[in-house]
Design a protein around this motif. Structure first.
Motif, PDB file in Angstrom:
ATOM      1  N   LEU A 133      41.972  55.741 137.441  1.00  0.00           N
ATOM      2  CA  LEU A 133      41.128  55.091 138.445  1.00  0.00           C
ATOM      3  C   LEU A 133      41.450  55.550 139.871  1.00  0.00           C
ATOM      4  CD1 LEU A 133      41.176  51.425 137.100  1.00  0.00           C
ATOM      5  CD2 LEU A 133      39.293  53.064 136.945  1.00  0.00           C
ATOM      6  N   GLY A 134      42.531  56.316 140.023  1.00  0.00           N
ATOM      7  CA  GLY A 134      42.983  56.703 141.361  1.00  0.00           C
ATOM      8  C   GLY A 134      41.943  57.430 142.179  1.00  0.00           C
ATOM      9  N   ALA A 135      41.357  58.497 141.634  1.00  0.00           N
ATOM     10  CA  ALA A 135      40.348  59.275 142.370  1.00  0.00           C
ATOM     11  C   ALA A 135      39.446  59.991 141.370  1.00  0.00           C
ATOM     12  CB  ALA A 135      41.009  60.270 143.311  1.00  0.00           C
ATOM     13  N   PRO A 136      38.647  59.256 140.603  1.00  0.00           N
ATOM     14  CA  PRO A 136      37.851  59.879 139.538  1.00  0.00           C
ATOM     15  C   PRO A 136      36.782  60.848 140.040  1.00  0.00           C
ATOM     16  CG  PRO A 136      37.190  57.595 139.862  1.00  0.00           C
ATOM     17  CD  PRO A 136      38.434  57.800 140.665  1.00  0.00           C
ATOM     18  N   GLY A 137      36.359  60.682 141.286  1.00  0.00           N
ATOM     19  CA  GLY A 137      35.303  61.538 141.816  1.00  0.00           C
ATOM     20  C   GLY A 137      35.794  62.597 142.783  1.00  0.00           C
ATOM     21  N   SER A 138      37.091  62.895 142.765  1.00  0.00           N
ATOM     22  CA  SER A 138      37.651  63.842 143.727  1.00  0.00           C
ATOM     23  C   SER A 138      37.229  65.266 143.394  1.00  0.00           C
ATOM     24  CB  SER A 138      39.177  63.745 143.741  1.00  0.00           C
ATOM     25  OG  SER A 138      39.706  64.212 142.517  1.00  0.00           O
ATOM     26  N   ASP A 139      37.501  66.204 144.326  1.00  0.00           N
ATOM     27  CA  ASP A 139      37.076  67.588 144.101  1.00  0.00           C
ATOM     28  C   ASP A 139      38.247  68.562 144.021  1.00  0.00           C
ATOM     29  OD1 ASP A 139      37.735  67.381 146.754  1.00  0.00           O
ATOM     30  OD2 ASP A 139      35.835  68.102 147.541  1.00  0.00           O
ATOM     31  N   GLY A 140      39.484  68.075 143.943  1.00  0.00           N
ATOM     32  CA  GLY A 140      40.626  68.954 143.756  1.00  0.00           C
ATOM     33  C   GLY A 140      40.727  69.386 142.304  1.00  0.00           C
ATOM     34  N   GLY A 141      41.510  70.446 142.051  1.00  0.00           N
ATOM     35  CA  GLY A 141      41.610  70.897 140.679  1.00  0.00           C
ATOM     36  C   GLY A 141      42.661  71.965 140.463  1.00  0.00           C
ATOM     37  N   GLU A 142      42.681  72.514 139.267  1.00  0.00           N
ATOM     38  CA  GLU A 142      43.694  73.480 138.840  1.00  0.00           C
ATOM     39  C   GLU A 142      43.025  74.699 138.209  1.00  0.00           C
ATOM     40  OE1 GLU A 142      47.299  72.635 138.250  1.00  0.00           O
ATOM     41  OE2 GLU A 142      47.299  70.451 138.459  1.00  0.00           O
ATOM     42  N   TRP A 143      43.838  75.729 137.975  1.00  0.00           N
ATOM     43  CA  TRP A 143      43.355  76.965 137.376  1.00  0.00           C
ATOM     44  C   TRP A 143      42.655  76.707 136.041  1.00  0.00           C
ATOM     45  CZ3 TRP A 143      42.541  82.135 137.625  1.00  0.00           C
ATOM     46  CH2 TRP A 143      42.504  82.849 136.428  1.00  0.00           C
ATOM     47  N   ALA A 144      43.292  75.949 135.159  1.00  0.00           N
ATOM     48  CA  ALA A 144      42.724  75.718 133.834  1.00  0.00           C
ATOM     49  C   ALA A 144      41.380  75.012 133.921  1.00  0.00           C
ATOM     50  CB  ALA A 144      43.697  74.908 132.983  1.00  0.00           C
ATOM     51  N   MET A 145      41.222  74.150 134.895  1.00  0.00           N
ATOM     52  CA  MET A 145      39.959  73.445 135.075  1.00  0.00           C
ATOM     53  C   MET A 145      38.848  74.416 135.471  1.00  0.00           C
ATOM     54  SD  MET A 145      41.595  70.203 137.123  1.00  0.00           S
ATOM     55  CE  MET A 145      40.045  69.391 137.480  1.00  0.00           C
ATOM     56  N   ALA A 146      39.171  75.348 136.353  1.00  0.00           N
ATOM     57  CA  ALA A 146      38.187  76.350 136.756  1.00  0.00           C
ATOM     58  C   ALA A 146      37.831  77.265 135.594  1.00  0.00           C
ATOM     59  CB  ALA A 146      38.720  77.159 137.939  1.00  0.00           C
ATOM     60  N   VAL A 147      38.846  77.663 134.823  1.00  0.00           N
ATOM     61  CA  VAL A 147      38.605  78.517 133.659  1.00  0.00           C
ATOM     62  C   VAL A 147      37.693  77.817 132.662  1.00  0.00           C
ATOM     63  CG1 VAL A 147      39.701  79.579 131.647  1.00  0.00           C
ATOM     64  CG2 VAL A 147      40.724  79.840 133.909  1.00  0.00           C
ATOM     65  N   ALA A 148      37.937  76.531 132.414  1.00  0.00           N
ATOM     66  CA  ALA A 148      37.120  75.781 131.464  1.00  0.00           C
ATOM     67  C   ALA A 148      35.650  75.789 131.874  1.00  0.00           C
ATOM     68  CB  ALA A 148      37.627  74.343 131.358  1.00  0.00           C
ATOM     69  N   LEU A 149      35.388  75.664 133.163  1.00  0.00           N
ATOM     70  CA  LEU A 149      34.008  75.677 133.656  1.00  0.00           C
ATOM     71  C   LEU A 149      33.383  77.059 133.516  1.00  0.00           C
ATOM     72  CD1 LEU A 149      34.570  73.560 136.888  1.00  0.00           C
ATOM     73  CD2 LEU A 149      33.320  72.818 134.841  1.00  0.00           C
ATOM     74  N   VAL A 150      34.130  78.092 133.898  1.00  0.00           N
ATOM     75  CA  VAL A 150      33.603  79.454 133.814  1.00  0.00           C
ATOM     76  C   VAL A 150      33.309  79.822 132.372  1.00  0.00           C
ATOM     77  CG1 VAL A 150      34.189  81.891 134.114  1.00  0.00           C
ATOM     78  CG2 VAL A 150      34.654  80.264 135.951  1.00  0.00           C
ATOM     79  N   GLN A 151      34.203  79.501 131.466  1.00  0.00           N
ATOM     80  CA  GLN A 151      34.002  79.879 130.069  1.00  0.00           C
ATOM     81  C   GLN A 151      32.849  79.120 129.423  1.00  0.00           C
ATOM     82  OE1 GLN A 151      38.002  79.362 128.431  1.00  0.00           O
ATOM     83  NE2 GLN A 151      38.366  81.570 128.599  1.00  0.00           N
TER      84      GLN A 151
END
Length: 438
Positions: A133-151
């Motif tokens: 619940l801390g920040a469910p709508g935030s826009d920070g992220g990690e490498w694996a998160m970006a890879v998951a989107l690209v793939q």
């Protein structure tokens, strides 16, 4: 419980000690007039941070994330666009960050609803639930998160899906999504506690997700299913590839296999040569887990140097706010001598700073060069995503000592690891707690 009440005698002792040294009054005037960092700045350090490197990948103009937390997307897309530029002679080509940002909002909401339903039986003050619940709508992220989107979704050029007012300044969108998704969490938990059927909960969950899609559509636009890839290369030759999908575009124009890349971490407060994952930080159901192989810093450096020598840039995670001159684009551990200014001991090891939340990764950038003296790195060339008005046309120079203290992850092709190091990737990973900062 310890309770220490300050008395007038305590204040008198503080004032007396302060007044004993004339130096305190001099420094008081200087700090009040110039600020802490300007007073503590060591200009001898600056003299050594020139923009000359013995190993350097030829890259073009920097991008600009503006007032957003999308550095993790920018850095991955930087590595992809460098690959494209080398193959197709188009140095200043740029990929759409807004495209992946749109899908991240939808995917992040989807996995958030799963987590809320999985923890519905936990009390409201449960640490895992509070973490989600801390920040469910935030826009920070990690490498694996970006890879998951690209793939999953592919990529497209900025010309096909440009930035919007909202993607350039995301705080309003984050505020809306945080409130909406927390309320959604409340509704879903109430439905579970009220004994609603799985079908009713599933229907409500999908209705909520459609609302997130609509919000993201208003903010970013809705990504096209196909686009025309039209451009001129650096030799002014015209190219057109009409009606291509983002996945087709990725497969056709980019040779990088993201599955060949690994995250090497340097977190000395955790066991070395150990694989760690944190599934609670993932953004795509079924996508790559956030995680890292924890290794000594000399391993990180050598693999980065090898990859740079082969003409490929490197994504890395760091604490950019530490000992940093944003406008000048300078990163050095001794840039500001605050301990000397205030005559205090500020010494802590990297592990201690991690344990006490003094040094947490907060930014991602791209390594594009290194200066080697007697085969040892002295400084590094860094491509940031803050536009061309900072640093050297957007490029920062990072002292090697800063890398030791403030770089935590690098992304390298696993071919640069030794056979023994690659075997470590097959071990059973340690699963981090959802609330683990690293």
């Amino acid at each position: 419980m310890v309770k220490t009440k300050l008395t007038q005698a305590d204040f008198d002792a503080m004032r007396e000690q302060y007044a004993k040294s004339p130096r305190n009054r001099v420094l008081q005037r200087s700090v009040m007039r110039n600020g802490i960092n300007n007073t503590a700045r060591d200009n001898r350090v600056v003299e050594n941070l020139n923009h000359v490197y013995s190993v350097q990948v030829d890259t073009g103009k920097v991008s600009n994330q503006k007032q957003s937390g999308r550095c993790w997307l920018f850095s991955l897309l930087n590595t992809l666009k460098h690959n494209f530029a080398q193959r197709y002679d188009t140095k200043d080509f740029e990929l759409s960050q807004s495209y992946l940002f749109f899908w991240d909002k939808v995917e992040r909401a989807n996995i958030f609803y799963d987590r809320i339903l999985d923890t519905a039986d936990k009390p409201f003050d449960d640490r895992e639930l509070r973490c989600y619940l801390g920040a469910p709508g935030s826009d920070g992220g990690e490498w694996a998160m970006a890879v998951a989107l690209v793939q999953k979704y592919g990529v497209m050029p900025t010309s096909a899906f440009p930035e919007s007012k909202v993607t350039n300044s995301t705080s309003d969108l984050n505020e809306v999504l945080n409130r909406k998704m927390r309320r959604d969490a409340m509704v879903l938990r109430d439905m579970v506690h009220a004994g609603k059927s799985d079908e009713d909960i599933k229907s409500q969950r999908m209705a909520m997700l459609k609302e997130v899609y609509r919000i993201a559509g208003y903010a970013c636009g809705v990504p096209p299913e196909t686009f025309d890839f039209e451009y001129r290369d650096d030799k002014k030759k015209y190219h057109l590839d009409a009606g291509i999908t983002p996945k087709e575009f990725l497969d056709k124009y980019f040779t990088i296999n993201l599955d060949d890349y690994v995250v090497l971490g340097n977190y000395p407060n955790r066991k070395m040569e150990q694989l760690f994952i944190n599934p609670a930080a993932d953004n795509v159901v079924g996508g790559r887990h956030v995680g890292f192989l924890n290794m000594p810093m000399d391993v990180l450096k050598q693999t980065v140097i090898d990859q740079l020598k082969d003409g490929e840039t490197v994504w890395f995670a760091n604490t950019v706010t530490e000992q940093s001159d944003r406008q000048g684009g300078l990163l050095d551990n001794d840039l500001y001598r605050r301990d000397k200014l205030f005559d205090i001991d500020m010494n802590m090891s990297k592990a201690q700073r991690l344990d006490y939340y003094d040094n947490i990764p907060n930014h991602a950038m791209t390594l594009t060069g290194v200066d080697l003296v007697n085969d040892k790195p002295t400084k590094w060339k860094v491509e940031n995503s803050w536009g061309e008005k900072v640093g050297e046309k957007g490029y920062f120079v990072m002292a090697d000592n800063w890398m030791d203290s403030n770089v935590f992850e690098v992304i390298v092709n696993k071919k640069y690891l030794t056979a023994a190091q690659r075997e470590l990737l097959d071990q059973k990973p340690v699963v981090l707690d959802p609330w683990a900062a690293v």
